[in-house]
Design an enzyme around this catalytic site. Sequence first.
Site, PDB file in Angstrom:
ATOM      1  N   TYR A   1       0.810  -1.221   0.000  1.00  0.00           N
ATOM      2  CA  TYR A   1       0.000   0.000   0.000  1.00  0.00           C
ATOM      3  C   TYR A   1       0.840   1.265   0.000  1.00  0.00           C
ATOM      4  CZ  TYR A   1      -0.165  -0.217   5.287  1.00  0.00           C
ATOM      5  OH  TYR A   1       0.098  -0.280   6.629  1.00  0.00           O
ATOM      6  N   GLU A   2       0.162   2.366  -0.283  1.00  0.00           N
ATOM      7  CA  GLU A   2       0.803   3.679  -0.494  1.00  0.00           C
ATOM      8  C   GLU A   2       1.802   3.640  -1.656  1.00  0.00           C
ATOM      9  OE1 GLU A   2      -0.930   5.539   0.969  1.00  0.00           O
ATOM     10  OE2 GLU A   2      -1.575   4.463   2.752  1.00  0.00           O
ATOM     11  N   GLY A   3       1.467   2.872  -2.663  1.00  0.00           N
ATOM     12  CA  GLY A   3       2.331   2.728  -3.835  1.00  0.00           C
ATOM     13  C   GLY A   3       3.183   1.490  -3.711  1.00  0.00           C
TER      14      GLY A   3
END
Length: 590
Positions: free
Chosen positions: A434-436
């Site tokens: 997550y978050e890229g």
Amino acid sequence: MPSYTAPVKDIQYVLHDLLKVSQSDIPGYADLEPEFTEAILEAAGQLASEVVAPLNTVGDKEGCTFENGVITTPTGFKEAFEEVKEGGWTGLDLPAEYGGQGMPYLMGTAVGEMLSGANQAFTMYQGLTHGAASAILAHGTDEQKSTYLPKMTSCEWTGTMNLTEPHCGTDLGLMRTKAEPQADGSYKITGQKIFISAGDHDLSSNVIHLVLAKIAGGPEGIKGVSLFIVPKFLVKEDGSVGARNGVSVGSIEEKMGIHGNSTCVMNYDDATGYLLGTEHKGMRAMFTMMNEARLGVGMQGLAQAEAAYQNAVIYAKDRLQGRAVTGAENPDGPADPLIVHPDIRRNLMDQKSFIEGARAFMLWGAQLIDQSHRSKDADADGLISLMTPVLKGFLTDKGYEATVNAQQVYGGHGYIEEWGMSQFTRDARIAMIYEGANGVQALDLVGRKLATDGGKHVMAFFELVKGFCKENGDGDMAEFTGPLKQASKDLQGAGMFFMQNGMKNPNAALSGSYDFMHLFGYVCLGLMWARMAKVSLEALANGTADPEFHQNKLTTARYFMARQLPMTGTLLKRIESGADPVMTLPADAF
């Protein structure tokens, strides 16, 4: 059940011996005297160890429940959250004018590591709120700030970010969530978002969602995306909670880990939203939150590694298994403890050398953020922007690997749930996604960050390493700066390969991007270990009151230089193999 002890002593070492924070000219840093930071860290550490950590297993086993449209968090979460709020921990580094304590981001990062190490799923509720508050602080109107920030700072209201949709994750230009302008200046938001951490729960009286959506008639693709504040409950003029907005939970995601956090499918049906920032500039506003979140996720990788390592060390010292090959070290017992065996020691040293190096890297990164924001230092801003994908990608990859290694120390018991080691691995796994996702972080590093400002910031990093090695290349420091110098040459060699081949064959660069991110990470940790070696050598030479601590630092630094940093040579070879080994096999052959 696993235990957790906050690493206050090591954080203090990084803050004061390595970074010398109270001597910095960054505004606010003069207040960070050792006694002051120790008092904060000790109090936060006690909260983490005694209140938050005991709920980690509870959250994992119970998860969140969703019945009749209401989400209930695991037993004890609500009471612990109240205790965290009452202590002012949720607003530690947020502005005093909105109820925060106004401390540097550095202190929020240090405390955040301890709380996340104690219970990642629990700490995400306030972590997401902090990120949303930062976006409103940076891009909101005065009215939006006064309406939302005081209660988000205290976590009376919590916050989220809503990006991903069922058909698009990284490629946000494909999103379908729509925003229709209204006569009163608001918008009606319609669409569905998935994977929304802390999307709804019983810990706060309101949830302030930041939602990416497209305004009808705007540009195509990512250029047409705007960001909106969409509260769960509308806010009255007097600041109190009003009518329920058109936002609801469709379901809770069933996940591999972080069970104690309510990851939701969110449905928006003509929900009232308010533009945050400028029309069609939503990604700019969202990235205020995303960059902070990426640093926070890198911290999660470190924190889970620390928690897992602590328990692996306890087990390795207690568990009797076999005899040392050099002779019995526990002659009065039936066997020697695991820690006498070289492969167990290798495993633990891999973890220890990563964790302590990563902590220094993370706190240095947090200091750069403070230098950028508080001192308006453009060079610091450029350097931390370059480092962000490395902090996020490398620390979560290696942090996850460390949790697996900690589990391995337990042998078969590591695979049995009653020992609790699998939770660290399962919780750490999401941080790579997550978050890229980390592959995207690597592409961002090679495809965008290296060339920013004509390569100015990566060249500044090379000069930083070169200058340190030149100033400290003699005497006892040579055994640390020698390997660092070679690792930096490997990193520069990889950059040169990209320059020579990337334009004519972009796949040649992108095929090596993940290896480059790791190569960069090893060099960053090498720099941290070389700097810590210098600090500890000086402390020993000056007659420190704690020689054992500094000797242990030097021993660990030597291990990293001998056993970890040489990985840069292997990674360079992989990069220089180019695109052919990666791209030649036809898609149908997979």
